[in-house]
Write a protein that holds these residues in place. Sequence first.
Motif, short mmCIF file in Angstrom:
data_model
loop_
_atom_site.label_atom_id
_atom_site.label_comp_id
_atom_site.label_asym_id
_atom_site.label_seq_id
_atom_site.Cartn_x
_atom_site.Cartn_y
_atom_site.Cartn_z
N GLY A 1 0.80 -1.21 0.00
CA GLY A 1 0.00 0.00 0.00
C GLY A 1 0.84 1.26 0.00
O GLY A 1 1.67 1.46 -0.87
N ARG A 2 0.64 2.09 1.03
CA ARG A 2 1.31 3.38 1.07
C ARG A 2 2.83 3.26 1.08
O ARG A 2 3.53 4.15 0.59
CB ARG A 2 0.83 4.16 2.30
N ALA A 3 3.35 2.15 1.59
CA ALA A 3 4.81 1.99 1.67
C ALA A 3 5.47 1.96 0.29
O ALA A 3 6.65 2.31 0.17
CB ALA A 3 5.15 0.70 2.43
N ILE A 4 4.73 1.56 -0.73
CA ILE A 4 5.33 1.46 -2.07
C ILE A 4 4.85 2.57 -3.01
O ILE A 4 5.12 2.52 -4.21
CB ILE A 4 5.06 0.09 -2.71
N ALA B 1 -5.48 1.53 -0.54
CA ALA B 1 -6.04 1.49 -1.90
C ALA B 1 -6.21 2.89 -2.46
O ALA B 1 -5.90 3.14 -3.64
CB ALA B 1 -7.38 0.76 -1.88
N LEU B 2 -6.68 3.82 -1.65
CA LEU B 2 -6.82 5.20 -2.10
C LEU B 2 -5.47 5.81 -2.47
O LEU B 2 -5.35 6.53 -3.47
CB LEU B 2 -7.49 6.04 -1.00
N VAL C 1 -14.29 -0.59 -0.68
CA VAL C 1 -13.11 -0.10 -1.40
C VAL C 1 -13.46 0.17 -2.86
O VAL C 1 -13.04 1.18 -3.43
CB VAL C 1 -11.96 -1.11 -1.29
N THR C 2 -14.25 -0.72 -3.45
CA THR C 2 -14.65 -0.55 -4.85
C THR C 2 -15.43 0.75 -5.05
O THR C 2 -15.23 1.45 -6.04
CB THR C 2 -15.49 -1.75 -5.31
N ARG C 3 -16.30 1.07 -4.09
CA ARG C 3 -17.05 2.33 -4.19
C ARG C 3 -16.16 3.55 -4.00
O ARG C 3 -16.38 4.59 -4.61
CB ARG C 3 -18.17 2.36 -3.13
N ALA C 4 -15.13 3.39 -3.18
CA ALA C 4 -14.33 4.55 -2.79
C ALA C 4 -13.25 4.93 -3.79
O ALA C 4 -12.95 6.12 -3.94
CB ALA C 4 -13.68 4.30 -1.42
N VAL C 5 -12.67 3.95 -4.46
CA VAL C 5 -11.53 4.27 -5.34
C VAL C 5 -12.03 4.60 -6.74
O VAL C 5 -13.07 4.11 -7.19
CB VAL C 5 -10.50 3.12 -5.39
N SER C 6 -11.24 5.39 -7.44
CA SER C 6 -11.64 5.84 -8.77
C SER C 6 -11.24 4.87 -9.88
O SER C 6 -11.63 5.07 -11.03
CB SER C 6 -10.99 7.21 -9.06
N VAL C 7 -10.46 3.84 -9.54
CA VAL C 7 -10.00 2.88 -10.53
C VAL C 7 -10.65 1.53 -10.27
O VAL C 7 -11.16 1.27 -9.18
CB VAL C 7 -8.45 2.75 -10.50
N PRO C 8 -10.65 0.64 -11.25
CA PRO C 8 -11.28 -0.67 -11.04
C PRO C 8 -10.58 -1.49 -9.96
O PRO C 8 -9.37 -1.42 -9.78
CB PRO C 8 -11.13 -1.35 -12.41
#
Length: 292
Positions: A117-120, A168-169, A192-199
């Motif tokens: 996640g955020r680490a990368i 994910a965001l 997560v699917t609802r929140a993120v802008s990508v598939p």
Amino acid sequence: MPRTTAPDIAAAKGKRKIAMLAAYDYTSARLAEAAGLDVLLVGDSLAMVVLGHDDTLSVTMDEMLHHVRAVAKGAQTALVVADMPFLSYQVSVEAAVANAGRFLKEGRAGAVKLEGGRAIVPQVRAMVAAGIPVLGHVGLTPQHVATLGGFKVQSKTAEAAATLLDDALALAEAGCFAIVLECIPAPVGAAVTRAVSVPTIGIGAGPDCDGQVLVFHDVLGLYDRLRPRFVKQFAALGEQAVSALTGYVEAVRSSDFPGPEHSFSMDPQAQASFAALIDRTDDALDATPAKP
């Protein structure tokens, strides 16, 4: 048909479901192509499924490149995504970009996938800036199996689920064109699917993800060492393969195979000349004095 690209997959969110499959060689890629798969992931799971290791950590860059090249040759329209193996991107941003670039340049992949996640996020940003499409991966990340204590469901608490959502965001904001969600509760996958802008591409993440991914060998019932709950077998080809191979062994041992229909004939005149040549050779050998 034109080849599917990372932007094509990104644009599919909210419009249609994305079908993705992990495949490892030319033949499986060709079969997947015929079935109409959108994305072929050359997963580091080949360490287990193809090479027989107990986890995904042992596979090398060279081994991954070998299989990515094979799949890329078999895939004419599907997007080929190369899974970056353990320690090929974690050590430094520079090494991550260089190794990712090899998958596009030498392996002819259309994108790479990496876990975390955020680490990368610094690695993701640098890859995207270098023109390398990136598929993210959060939830159960098999390269962290030693830290996670095994292949277990992740994000079961509210706090862990919130952390996964933040990861994910961050990946989406860093430029990932899609994100794999592995082995998490279905409500978390939906959120997560609802929140993120990508598939989102689910594997054990519930039905609300934008797409799904399974392993070629699992779908066809060819791998039985590990059978997660989220896998659905659409065929039992492993059993059929054993039956067919048993028939082959029995036919060889009973001399039922090969039959006349599996053999090649010879022109009678050529065969007679060949027999005469053999006779002359045998006569010459018989006439040779034995060594003392």
